[in-house]
Scaffold this motif. Sequence first.
Motif, PDB file in Angstrom:
ATOM      1  N   SER A 160      36.979   4.913  11.054  1.00  0.00           N
ATOM      2  CA  SER A 160      35.732   4.291  10.615  1.00  0.00           C
ATOM      3  C   SER A 160      35.844   3.639   9.245  1.00  0.00           C
ATOM      4  CB  SER A 160      34.603   5.317  10.605  1.00  0.00           C
ATOM      5  OG  SER A 160      34.905   6.375   9.709  1.00  0.00           O
ATOM      6  N   GLY A 161      36.813   4.082   8.460  1.00  0.00           N
ATOM      7  CA  GLY A 161      37.006   3.491   7.138  1.00  0.00           C
ATOM      8  C   GLY A 161      37.588   2.093   7.190  1.00  0.00           C
ATOM      9  N   ALA A 162      37.928   1.611   8.388  1.00  0.00           N
ATOM     10  CA  ALA A 162      38.518   0.276   8.513  1.00  0.00           C
ATOM     11  C   ALA A 162      37.507  -0.827   8.239  1.00  0.00           C
ATOM     12  CB  ALA A 162      39.102   0.090   9.913  1.00  0.00           C
ATOM     13  N   VAL A 163      36.239  -0.545   8.466  1.00  0.00           N
ATOM     14  CA  VAL A 163      35.197  -1.570   8.388  1.00  0.00           C
ATOM     15  C   VAL A 163      34.579  -1.587   6.997  1.00  0.00           C
ATOM     16  CG1 VAL A 163      33.023  -2.397   9.380  1.00  0.00           C
ATOM     17  CG2 VAL A 163      34.717  -1.267  10.841  1.00  0.00           C
ATOM     18  N   VAL A 164      34.399  -2.787   6.461  1.00  0.00           N
ATOM     19  CA  VAL A 164      33.651  -2.956   5.206  1.00  0.00           C
ATOM     20  C   VAL A 164      32.172  -2.978   5.611  1.00  0.00           C
ATOM     21  CG1 VAL A 164      33.272  -4.403   3.183  1.00  0.00           C
ATOM     22  CG2 VAL A 164      35.537  -4.328   4.255  1.00  0.00           C
ATOM     23  N   TRP A 165      31.545  -1.808   5.548  1.00  0.00           N
ATOM     24  CA  TRP A 165      30.224  -1.645   6.146  1.00  0.00           C
ATOM     25  C   TRP A 165      29.150  -2.470   5.459  1.00  0.00           C
ATOM     26  CZ3 TRP A 165      30.149   0.055  10.814  1.00  0.00           C
ATOM     27  CH2 TRP A 165      31.148   0.940  11.255  1.00  0.00           C
ATOM     28  N   SER A 166      29.298  -2.742   4.186  1.00  0.00           N
ATOM     29  CA  SER A 166      28.289  -3.546   3.497  1.00  0.00           C
ATOM     30  C   SER A 166      28.238  -4.964   4.071  1.00  0.00           C
ATOM     31  CB  SER A 166      28.578  -3.595   1.997  1.00  0.00           C
ATOM     32  OG  SER A 166      29.865  -4.167   1.750  1.00  0.00           O
ATOM     33  N   VAL A 167      29.422  -5.523   4.348  1.00  0.00           N
ATOM     34  CA  VAL A 167      29.472  -6.861   4.946  1.00  0.00           C
ATOM     35  C   VAL A 167      29.025  -6.804   6.397  1.00  0.00           C
ATOM     36  CG1 VAL A 167      30.969  -8.809   5.535  1.00  0.00           C
ATOM     37  CG2 VAL A 167      31.319  -7.566   3.397  1.00  0.00           C
ATOM     38  N   PHE A 168      29.471  -5.783   7.110  1.00  0.00           N
ATOM     39  CA  PHE A 168      29.092  -5.637   8.518  1.00  0.00           C
ATOM     40  C   PHE A 168      27.575  -5.518   8.665  1.00  0.00           C
ATOM     41  CE2 PHE A 168      28.455  -3.257  12.476  1.00  0.00           C
ATOM     42  CZ  PHE A 168      29.254  -3.983  13.353  1.00  0.00           C
ATOM     43  N   GLN A 169      26.940  -4.741   7.782  1.00  0.00           N
ATOM     44  CA  GLN A 169      25.487  -4.580   7.837  1.00  0.00           C
ATOM     45  C   GLN A 169      24.780  -5.903   7.562  1.00  0.00           C
ATOM     46  OE1 GLN A 169      24.741  -1.427   5.043  1.00  0.00           O
ATOM     47  NE2 GLN A 169      25.578   0.153   6.383  1.00  0.00           N
ATOM     48  N   ARG A 170      25.345  -6.719   6.689  1.00  0.00           N
ATOM     49  CA  ARG A 170      24.747  -8.016   6.398  1.00  0.00           C
ATOM     50  C   ARG A 170      24.791  -8.918   7.626  1.00  0.00           C
ATOM     51  NH1 ARG A 170      27.296 -11.643   1.655  1.00  0.00           N
ATOM     52  NH2 ARG A 170      28.943 -11.754   3.230  1.00  0.00           N
ATOM     53  N   VAL A 171      25.911  -8.846   8.362  1.00  0.00           N
ATOM     54  CA  VAL A 171      26.030  -9.640   9.591  1.00  0.00           C
ATOM     55  C   VAL A 171      25.061  -9.126  10.647  1.00  0.00           C
ATOM     56  CG1 VAL A 171      27.575 -10.307  11.471  1.00  0.00           C
ATOM     57  CG2 VAL A 171      28.435 -10.233   9.123  1.00  0.00           C
ATOM     58  N   VAL A 172      24.992  -7.802  10.796  1.00  0.00           N
ATOM     59  CA  VAL A 172      24.107  -7.216  11.806  1.00  0.00           C
ATOM     60  C   VAL A 172      22.645  -7.516  11.487  1.00  0.00           C
ATOM     61  CG1 VAL A 172      23.288  -5.035  12.806  1.00  0.00           C
ATOM     62  CG2 VAL A 172      25.728  -5.409  12.461  1.00  0.00           C
ATOM     63  N   SER A 173      22.278  -7.487  10.215  1.00  0.00           N
ATOM     64  CA  SER A 173      20.885  -7.760   9.836  1.00  0.00           C
ATOM     65  C   SER A 173      20.473  -9.168  10.257  1.00  0.00           C
ATOM     66  CB  SER A 173      20.694  -7.588   8.330  1.00  0.00           C
ATOM     67  OG  SER A 173      21.417  -8.577   7.606  1.00  0.00           O
ATOM     68  N   ALA A 174      21.453 -10.085  10.292  1.00  0.00           N
ATOM     69  CA  ALA A 174      21.149 -11.458  10.707  1.00  0.00           C
ATOM     70  C   ALA A 174      20.780 -11.530  12.185  1.00  0.00           C
ATOM     71  CB  ALA A 174      22.349 -12.359  10.431  1.00  0.00           C
ATOM     72  N   VAL A 175      21.168 -10.492  12.965  1.00  0.00           N
ATOM     73  CA  VAL A 175      20.801 -10.454  14.381  1.00  0.00           C
ATOM     74  C   VAL A 175      19.283 -10.413  14.528  1.00  0.00           C
ATOM     75  CG1 VAL A 175      20.980  -9.107  16.512  1.00  0.00           C
ATOM     76  CG2 VAL A 175      22.952  -9.316  15.002  1.00  0.00           C
ATOM     77  N   VAL A 176      18.621  -9.760  13.598  1.00  0.00           N
ATOM     78  CA  VAL A 176      17.156  -9.667  13.634  1.00  0.00           C
ATOM     79  C   VAL A 176      16.520 -10.790  12.829  1.00  0.00           C
ATOM     80  CG1 VAL A 176      15.164  -8.236  13.049  1.00  0.00           C
ATOM     81  CG2 VAL A 176      17.260  -7.169  13.932  1.00  0.00           C
ATOM     82  N   ILE A 177      17.048 -11.023  11.619  1.00  0.00           N
ATOM     83  CA  ILE A 177      16.409 -11.964  10.701  1.00  0.00           C
ATOM     84  C   ILE A 177      16.461 -13.401  11.224  1.00  0.00           C
ATOM     85  CG2 ILE A 177      16.528 -12.966   8.389  1.00  0.00           C
ATOM     86  CD1 ILE A 177      17.593 -10.240   7.427  1.00  0.00           C
ATOM     87  N   ALA A 178      17.634 -13.841  11.712  1.00  0.00           N
ATOM     88  CA  ALA A 178      17.781 -15.237  12.142  1.00  0.00           C
ATOM     89  C   ALA A 178      16.843 -15.595  13.297  1.00  0.00           C
ATOM     90  CB  ALA A 178      19.238 -15.526  12.508  1.00  0.00           C
ATOM     91  N   PRO A 179      16.754 -14.780  14.372  1.00  0.00           N
ATOM     92  CA  PRO A 179      15.802 -15.128  15.429  1.00  0.00           C
ATOM     93  C   PRO A 179      14.349 -15.122  14.971  1.00  0.00           C
ATOM     94  CG  PRO A 179      17.414 -13.559  16.244  1.00  0.00           C
ATOM     95  CD  PRO A 179      17.597 -13.644  14.757  1.00  0.00           C
ATOM     96  N   VAL A 180      14.008 -14.184  14.084  1.00  0.00           N
ATOM     97  CA  VAL A 180      12.634 -14.140  13.578  1.00  0.00           C
ATOM     98  C   VAL A 180      12.311 -15.412  12.803  1.00  0.00           C
ATOM     99  CG1 VAL A 180      11.083 -12.987  11.938  1.00  0.00           C
ATOM    100  CG2 VAL A 180      12.455 -11.630  13.528  1.00  0.00           C
ATOM    101  N   LEU A 181      13.250 -15.827  11.941  1.00  0.00           N
ATOM    102  CA  LEU A 181      13.049 -17.066  11.185  1.00  0.00           C
ATOM    103  C   LEU A 181      13.001 -18.273  12.118  1.00  0.00           C
ATOM    104  CD1 LEU A 181      15.373 -16.500   8.084  1.00  0.00           C
ATOM    105  CD2 LEU A 181      12.874 -16.380   8.171  1.00  0.00           C
ATOM    106  N   GLY A 182      13.867 -18.275  13.144  1.00  0.00           N
ATOM    107  CA  GLY A 182      13.859 -19.374  14.101  1.00  0.00           C
ATOM    108  C   GLY A 182      12.545 -19.467  14.848  1.00  0.00           C
ATOM    109  N   PHE A 183      12.047 -18.321  15.318  1.00  0.00           N
ATOM    110  CA  PHE A 183      10.769 -18.296  16.035  1.00  0.00           C
ATOM    111  C   PHE A 183       9.621 -18.717  15.126  1.00  0.00           C
ATOM    112  CE2 PHE A 183       6.820 -16.298  17.322  1.00  0.00           C
ATOM    113  CZ  PHE A 183       6.771 -16.522  18.689  1.00  0.00           C
ATOM    114  N   ALA A 184       9.567 -18.097  13.935  1.00  0.00           N
ATOM    115  CA  ALA A 184       8.469 -18.399  13.007  1.00  0.00           C
ATOM    116  C   ALA A 184       8.515 -19.848  12.543  1.00  0.00           C
ATOM    117  CB  ALA A 184       8.536 -17.456  11.804  1.00  0.00           C
ATOM    118  N   GLY A 185       9.732 -20.339  12.255  1.00  0.00           N
ATOM    119  CA  GLY A 185       9.873 -21.721  11.801  1.00  0.00           C
ATOM    120  C   GLY A 185       9.466 -22.714  12.882  1.00  0.00           C
ATOM    121  N   GLY A 186       9.921 -22.463  14.116  1.00  0.00           N
ATOM    122  CA  GLY A 186       9.556 -23.347  15.219  1.00  0.00           C
ATOM    123  C   GLY A 186       8.061 -23.329  15.491  1.00  0.00           C
ATOM    124  N   PHE A 187       7.470 -22.145  15.481  1.00  0.00           N
ATOM    125  CA  PHE A 187       6.031 -22.009  15.750  1.00  0.00           C
ATOM    126  C   PHE A 187       5.213 -22.709  14.664  1.00  0.00           C
ATOM    127  CE2 PHE A 187       1.894 -20.020  15.794  1.00  0.00           C
ATOM    128  CZ  PHE A 187       1.643 -19.790  17.134  1.00  0.00           C
TER     129      PHE A 187
END
Length: 337
Positions: free
Chosen positions: A123-150
């Motif tokens: 588990s120490g192989a992953v730089v979790w701070s960067v990984f969490q930033r990428v994973v957070s975009a899974v939620v943030i980007a679609p929300v921004l896309g939906f809200a921006g389009g609407f």
Amino acid sequence: MPDASFFLILIILLAFVFGFTNGRNDAANAIATAIGTRALSPRNAVILAAIFNFAGAATGLAVARTIGEGILIPEAISYLTVIAGLASVIIWTTIATHYGLPVSITHGFVAGLAAAGIAVVGSGAVVWSVFQRVVSAVVIAPVLGFAGGFAAMVCLYWIFRQSAPDRVRRIFSNLQILSAAFVAYAHGKNDGQMPIGIITMALVIFYHDVSLWDHLSLLDPDLWWVIVISALSISSGMAIGGWRVIKTLGIRIATLRPVHGFTAQASAAAVIETASQFGIPVSTTHCISSSIIGVGATRRFSAVRWGIAGNIIAAWILTFPICGGLGYLFAWLLHLF
């Protein structure tokens, strides 16, 4: 045991295939709505997308560095982990494209690479701070896309509330060509950077020289080919086009007119371009799909075919465990044998 040059060539070939499948699936992100609204013919849409995607992939390297340097610690970056990560996302993307499902190639590779690193190092192989930033975009980007389009669609409805429908159609049929080019460019600048990061990662391993990241540029006499090959891989995939995915996004989610297509594309491209500036790998699929849903929902809630939207969201969710599981399995098998 094959020598290092064999693994280097294999990774370069896999990176090209990865870029090709990426472009083939994500071709829909740039041109589906333009085709669905008949603002562009399929042939012209694909040509436009390929050209501007190449331009985006050839400019800016922030996302490439995040992929190549940020996900795993240096000790976990090896030929085996890179090959395992690539194999997992190529398999999943090929299956999803066959069934017309737009998926996140970005997050698929990140999941596969991270799981491959865990299989080899722990588990120490992953730089979790960067990984969490990428994973957070899974939620943030679609929300921004939906809200921006609407929100943008509501504003345009108000601005053009007294305009004749034919006039609105003519205006946005032309503007949609520009927005399609913008999405293609933004896609290249984000997703198009991933093969660059992968190939450079392999070169760093081969030459044992992390300074290659500092020299990576179109102007560098030794490394320019990395950017050109990567850009060509994405563009060639786009040139062929994933027509089932294009049909899903451009026609099946919601009935779109040029004004809707323009709004969805412009909103999604703005989110992707912003993320690229900060080196955050986001899913162009998530952004454009959610923008289309947001734009469609402004007409009436039932205007969106929620069953199809649900299938797309399910594919988004499944991407992480499937690619992660495959990446772990492939890395374990490669490390074992």
